[in-house]
Design a protein around this motif. Sequence first.
Motif, PDB file in Angstrom:
ATOM      1  N   LEU A  66       5.506 -17.240 -67.872  1.00  0.00           N
ATOM      2  CA  LEU A  66       5.389 -18.698 -67.923  1.00  0.00           C
ATOM      3  C   LEU A  66       3.923 -19.123 -67.896  1.00  0.00           C
ATOM      4  N   LEU A  67       3.155 -18.521 -66.979  1.00  0.00           N
ATOM      5  CA  LEU A  67       1.747 -18.879 -66.883  1.00  0.00           C
ATOM      6  C   LEU A  67       0.975 -18.461 -68.126  1.00  0.00           C
ATOM      7  N   HIS A  68       1.268 -17.259 -68.640  1.00  0.00           N
ATOM      8  CA  HIS A  68       0.505 -16.704 -69.765  1.00  0.00           C
ATOM      9  C   HIS A  68       0.768 -17.470 -71.057  1.00  0.00           C
ATOM     10  N   TYR A  69       2.039 -17.791 -71.332  1.00  0.00           N
ATOM     11  CA  TYR A  69       2.389 -18.372 -72.630  1.00  0.00           C
ATOM     12  C   TYR A  69       2.484 -19.895 -72.621  1.00  0.00           C
ATOM     13  N   HIS A  70       2.896 -20.499 -71.484  1.00  0.00           N
ATOM     14  CA  HIS A  70       3.196 -21.924 -71.512  1.00  0.00           C
ATOM     15  C   HIS A  70       2.241 -22.780 -70.672  1.00  0.00           C
ATOM     16  N   VAL A  71       1.594 -22.196 -69.675  1.00  0.00           N
ATOM     17  CA  VAL A  71       0.684 -22.982 -68.830  1.00  0.00           C
ATOM     18  C   VAL A  71      -0.754 -22.837 -69.322  1.00  0.00           C
ATOM     19  N   PHE A  72      -1.262 -21.594 -69.287  1.00  0.00           N
ATOM     20  CA  PHE A  72      -2.643 -21.364 -69.734  1.00  0.00           C
ATOM     21  C   PHE A  72      -2.748 -21.182 -71.254  1.00  0.00           C
ATOM     22  N   GLU A  73      -1.607 -20.913 -71.904  1.00  0.00           N
ATOM     23  CA  GLU A  73      -1.547 -20.730 -73.370  1.00  0.00           C
ATOM     24  C   GLU A  73      -2.551 -19.677 -73.844  1.00  0.00           C
ATOM     25  N   THR A  74      -2.667 -18.597 -73.074  1.00  0.00           N
ATOM     26  CA  THR A  74      -3.527 -17.483 -73.484  1.00  0.00           C
ATOM     27  C   THR A  74      -2.818 -16.508 -74.421  1.00  0.00           C
ATOM     28  N   GLY A  75      -1.528 -16.659 -74.584  1.00  0.00           N
ATOM     29  CA  GLY A  75      -0.767 -15.815 -75.505  1.00  0.00           C
ATOM     30  C   GLY A  75      -0.089 -16.647 -76.574  1.00  0.00           C
ATOM     31  N   LYS A  76       0.181 -16.057 -77.724  1.00  0.00           N
ATOM     32  CA  LYS A  76       0.814 -16.758 -78.836  1.00  0.00           C
ATOM     33  C   LYS A  76       2.325 -16.559 -78.793  1.00  0.00           C
ATOM     34  N   LEU A  77       3.062 -17.636 -78.980  1.00  0.00           N
ATOM     35  CA  LEU A  77       4.513 -17.542 -79.071  1.00  0.00           C
ATOM     36  C   LEU A  77       4.918 -16.994 -80.434  1.00  0.00           C
ATOM     37  N   GLN A  78       6.218 -16.751 -80.620  1.00  0.00           N
ATOM     38  CA  GLN A  78       6.686 -16.101 -81.845  1.00  0.00           C
ATOM     39  C   GLN A  78       6.319 -16.886 -83.099  1.00  0.00           C
ATOM     40  N   THR A  79       6.446 -18.199 -83.061  1.00  0.00           N
ATOM     41  CA  THR A  79       6.119 -19.012 -84.239  1.00  0.00           C
ATOM     42  C   THR A  79       4.649 -18.894 -84.585  1.00  0.00           C
TER      43      THR A  79
END
Length: 399
Positions: A254-267
């Motif tokens: 949650l923190l990596h992908y949605h809070v800090f947005e340091t990772g890219k989601l599938q889209t």
Amino acid sequence: MKTLKKVLFAAATLAFFGTGAQAQQIDGKAIFEANCKACHSITEDVVGPALKDVDKRHDQKWINSFVKNSQKMVQAGDKQAVALFEKFNKVPMPSFESSLKDEDIEAVVAYIKTESEAPVTVAATPPTTPADPKNATPTEVKSSFDLKSLPATVFLVLLIGVFLFALVVLFLVMTFISMLPVLGSYYNRPENAHLPMAKLVGLLRGDSKAIVGEHKDVLIEDHSYDGIHEFDNDLPPWWKYSFYATIIFGIVYLLHYHVFETGKLQTAEYNVEMEQAALLSANEISDPNAVTNYKVLTDAPAIESGKTIFAQNCAACHGKEGEGTVGPNLTDEYWLHGGDVNDIFKTIKFGVTSKGMVAWDKKLSKDQTLQVASYILSLQGTKPANAKAPQGEKYEPKK
């Protein structure tokens, strides 16, 4: 004198018939290149079969009938005609009944026969000259470790060292196992039972409480239904630890992908990969997916050149005026593979083998292909006689 006349007469006769035969070969070659080359090769299958030794596979009468109207023979149930029609994706051969005579077809067969009997030329490789040892550059030797290459004494010392190390490890393991009863009695004390080492020693001694938990066998009152009883037992530790791990993983995700947005989601990953693929395709000329931005040529010399190339290579399947015969009509607004100049360019270059469209990338240059594509677009709305019915989807130019 009589002998001289006979020799001269024989020479004149030989020259006459030799010239006639050569003329037949030249005529056959010209007819072949004008009518057959678009779909046939001497040695390779293209849209139609390879024509090498066709005179040995079929008699001349059959060849004449097939060239003039192959579909008539297919509908009549001729086994050889039906077999060819089925083998080559049911692509009908254009009818030459009104354009070629028996003499023309026989000349083409004679040319094919000559080409079939011609020896295959193999490019000679130049002889290699021995290199001068003084000027020879030393070849790079890749170093690799090999036990067999070690000296015998080193190999023996290494073997003894491995053996001694294995003995030490075995001694320590046996010592620890022999001390398990002593360790068990120590860690079984109430004040030490909570220590992690106590659980490890118990596990090594056969006590599985550390993994499966302890069964209290305490029956919960009023929790018996249809002979099924519920006990108040703890969840197994392996299950609880796995559940805790999923909670930690969920928080980190949650923190990596949605809070800090340091990772890219599938889209986002998909869009990045598609952009990278487009860039790679743009640099690869031989890739059908490469992005091209060609503009339609409108100058008269380019259109005239495209018309000439079209007449030589495309008219056999698309008609002299683009009206469509075996191939589709090129003068209407409907297209099977796109009506933009870039779509037509790629269709010409890479072909559509499943539909019998030849790939012309090895026969036409980029400029020639663009000239043909531009000429085809110049035929839009010309409405030639006997035009083939529309095929595909209507093309709407982008504004």
